[in-house]
Design an enzyme around this catalytic site. Structure first.
Site, PDB file in Angstrom:
ATOM      1  CE1 TYR A  23      80.287 -20.775  40.069  1.00 22.30           C
ATOM      2  CE2 TYR A  23      80.110 -21.908  38.279  1.00 22.30           C
ATOM      3  CZ  TYR A  23      80.938 -20.840  38.773  1.00 22.30           C
ATOM      4  OH  TYR A  23      81.981 -21.138  38.742  1.00 22.30           O
ATOM      5  CG  HIS A  34      81.806 -26.504  36.989  1.00 19.89           C
ATOM      6  ND1 HIS A  34      81.313 -26.177  35.553  1.00 19.89           N
ATOM      7  CD2 HIS A  34      82.926 -27.454  36.759  1.00 19.89           C
ATOM      8  CE1 HIS A  34      82.452 -26.364  34.644  1.00 19.89           C
ATOM      9  NE2 HIS A  34      83.335 -27.128  35.975  1.00 19.89           N
ATOM     10  NE  ARG A  36      87.970 -27.210  34.392  1.00 21.55           N
ATOM     11  CZ  ARG A  36      87.300 -25.942  34.566  1.00 21.55           C
ATOM     12  NH1 ARG A  36      86.801 -24.997  34.459  1.00 21.55           N
ATOM     13  NH2 ARG A  36      85.622 -26.363  33.149  1.00 21.55           N
ATOM     14  CG  ASN A  45      83.576 -24.616  31.197  1.00 17.38           C
ATOM     15  OD1 ASN A  45      84.053 -24.763  32.108  1.00 17.38           O
ATOM     16  ND2 ASN A  45      82.664 -24.012  31.276  1.00 17.38           N
ATOM     17  CD  GLU A  46      80.092 -24.346  33.214  1.00 24.17           C
ATOM     18  OE1 GLU A  46      79.252 -23.347  32.581  1.00 24.17           O
ATOM     19  OE2 GLU A  46      80.108 -23.942  34.082  1.00 24.17           O
ATOM     20  CD1 TRP A  65      84.544 -18.141  37.404  1.00 19.94           C
ATOM     21  CD2 TRP A  65      86.007 -19.464  36.498  1.00 19.94           C
ATOM     22  NE1 TRP A  65      84.927 -17.301  36.522  1.00 19.94           N
ATOM     23  CE2 TRP A  65      85.710 -18.162  35.498  1.00 19.94           C
ATOM     24  CE3 TRP A  65      86.677 -20.983  36.018  1.00 19.94           C
ATOM     25  CZ2 TRP A  65      85.580 -18.843  34.111  1.00 19.94           C
ATOM     26  CZ3 TRP A  65      87.058 -20.483  34.896  1.00 19.94           C
ATOM     27  CH2 TRP A  65      86.207 -20.253  34.102  1.00 19.94           C
ATOM     28  CD  GLU A  94      83.711 -22.834  36.121  1.00 18.64           C
ATOM     29  OE1 GLU A  94      83.065 -22.489  36.426  1.00 18.64           O
ATOM     30  OE2 GLU A  94      84.366 -22.976  34.675  1.00 18.64           O
TER      31      GLU A  94
END
Length: 538
Positions: free
Chosen positions: A224, A222, A78, A155-156, A280, A251
């Protein structure tokens, strides 16, 4: 470089995604979605296993980075691009060059516009509509690349402000891309800094998918700090699978400033459900998240503890990645196995290890790795994997005779016939000791700090399993760690390897990191022991 805010914790909601009767994807020139699965241009199931690379900030590193990422076994990269709104614009010529390099390295290319990150919360962030402007402008570089490229709109998009606007804006962006002739599979990131803690994407995914006239959209979460428990990870991903909506983990990392993700469950669950993941990131992180670098300073020979976990750990890239079949000649999945490797030869035999080398196999779609097995009669026990025609086997018993043989694997997942076995007798004992420890405080704040520890094997025998001990003088404590399991009694700390950091070859090293607390002062330890033996400090 990449700014994230601490997110508001959210309990797993009781809402369930509405099952969607998915219209099979139309016959297309590239990737398609069918019944919740991502298919490549040959109609074969494709599961992303790969890495993120920050091209827009490190364009001069991309050529080597893509080669090194491929060498991990990854099938996808990516790539961070900029529309020019926040960083230097990546023009159509640059995009074409990136795609060309992805293809040269037999990688599927997921291209994303990073300028949308944290829209309505992050200063300077732009809308998805603005990202579509960019894609339309570089369409010439994208046209005809549908077999090799997935278009990740932005992105995001959205931070923690106004994120309910994500649903309509995403539908509008997809509709506009299709109206402009894009036939690529489209990937859409979740709002709220990509982590969807308010479940905006989860609960509206079916309607977003239906808004794509080609029914060729994939959702990206994503993971996290929001995803710090197995229950949250499993619940989120399984809801998409149940609804037959395609989902990837676009990610994720092993740690983050907003919490400690459960990376082991992310690896295990994506493998169980056959879902893609993209770690990531390769290198170059800043702004306090440098610990997310998979290699140090873009040096593929210096995998960090996170890189070791993502590449070589359980359910990691090396063990689970399969190259896209479009790189196997454009036809059906290849079923021809590689040629058998040559009989291994043994060198560097010690009381506990041996280095094995063999003649490489050949294959029409490319050899991706080798499996080394221990042979005893008709019984085989896996002992190592290697991307090259050589590896060191450790953890052996002194004065013992072993038989070793090798299989080859190719990009289509075929396995060769087994090589002939070689007999190896380990030395009866002895072997020098020796170790060196580098201890660094990589970040410090009031009451807390981040530490990084590197253990180098300066002896003549490989280390297979270790416990490192030291005593702090100022009352520091460890609250979390990665790459090692820590325990503490008063000021005395013990750090024991995890599976992917257990082996330290001669002249090799491993590392681990931790978050700790301090009060008053934060002195560096001066004495270390490894498995009871004193180590030098570096």
């Amino acid at each position: 470089m990449r700014k994230r805010f601490a997110l508001v914790g959210a309990a797993v909601a009781a809402l369930v995604l509405s099952p969607l009767t998915v219209v099979p994807a139309q016959a297309a020139t590239g990737f398609t979605v069918d019944n919740g699965r991502l298919l490549d241009a040959n109609g074969n199931d494709f599961v992303m296993r790969g890495v993120n690379h920050a091209h827009t900030w490190y364009a001069d590193r991309t050529t080597q980075a893509l080669k090194d990422i491929k060498a991990t076994g990854a099938n996808t990269v990516r790539v961070v691009l900029s529309s020019g709104d926040r960083w230097t614009r990546n023009d159509a010529a640059d995009v074409a060059n990136v795609i060309s390099q992805c293809k040269a390295n037999r990688l599927i290319c997921v291209l994303e516009v990073h300028d949308t990150t944290g829209y309505q919360e992050q200063s300077g962030a732009v809308s998805l509509d603005r990202a579509v402007d960019y894609w339309v402008a570089v369409k010439g570089a994208m046209a005809g690349q549908e077999k090799y490229v997935i278009l990740n709109i932005g992105n995001e998009p959205w931070g923690n402000t106004g994120y309910t606007g994500w649903t309509q804006a995403t539908k509008d962006a997809i509709t506009r891309l299709r109206a402009n002739g894009f036939e690529h599979t489209i990937m859409v990131d979740a709002p709220t800094w990509g982590q969807d803690w308010a479940f905006t994407m989860r609960d509206n995914a079916a309607s977003v998918f239906a808004a794509d006239p080609q029914r060729n959209t994939v959702f990206s979460i994503h993971m996290y700090g929001v995803f710090d428990t197995a229950a949250e990870i499993n619940d989120y991903l399984n809801r998409f699978v149940t609804a037959k909506l395609p989902i990837v983990v676009g990610e994720f990392g092993h740690d983050h400033s907003d919490g400690n993700p459960d990376e082991d469950t992310i690896f295990a669950t994506t493998q169980q459900l056959k879902l893609g993941y993209l770690a990531w990131s390769w290198s170059g992180n800043g702004g306090g998240v440098e610990y997310l670098d998979m290699v140090t300073n873009f040096n593929a020979a210096q995998l960090t503890s996170w890189g070791q976990r993502a590449v070589n750990g359980a359910n990691g890239i090396k063990a689970t990645s399969r190259e896209a079949s479009v790189y196997g000649g454009g036809g059906p999945v290849d079923t021809t196995p590689p040629s058998a490797p040559g009989t291994p030869t043994a060198s560097g035999v010690t009381s506990s290890s041996v280095t094995l080398s063999w003649t490489a196999s050949t294959d029409n779609v490319g050899v991706t790795g080798y499996d080394v097995v221990r042979v005893s009669g008709t019984t085989e026990t896996p002992v190592a994997t290697s991307a090259t025609a050589s590896t060191t086997v450790t953890g052996l018993t002194a004065g013992t005779t072993y038989g070793f043989a090798v299989y080859a694997r190719d990009a289509a997942g075929n396995r060769s016939a087994r090589s002939n076995a070689v007999s190896v007798t380990t030395q009866t004992g002895g072997g020098g000791g020796g170790c060196s420890v580098t201890y660094k405080v990589t970040g410090q704040w009031q009451g807390g700090f981040q530490g990084d520890v590197k253990i180098a094997n300066t002896g003549s025998t490989a280390v297979n399993g270790w416990t490192l001990r030291w005593t702090w003088a100022n009352g520091q404590t460890v609250s979390q760690s990665w790459g090692a399991t820590t325990s503490q009694s008063g000021a005395a700390l013990s750090a024991t390897n995890v599976s992917y950091t257990a082996n330290i070859p001669v002249n090799g090293s491993v590392g681990f990191g931790f978050i700790g607390t301090w009060n008053g002062s934060n002195g560096v330890p001066t004495a270390f022991t490894l498995n009871g033996a004193s180590c030098a400090t570096a």
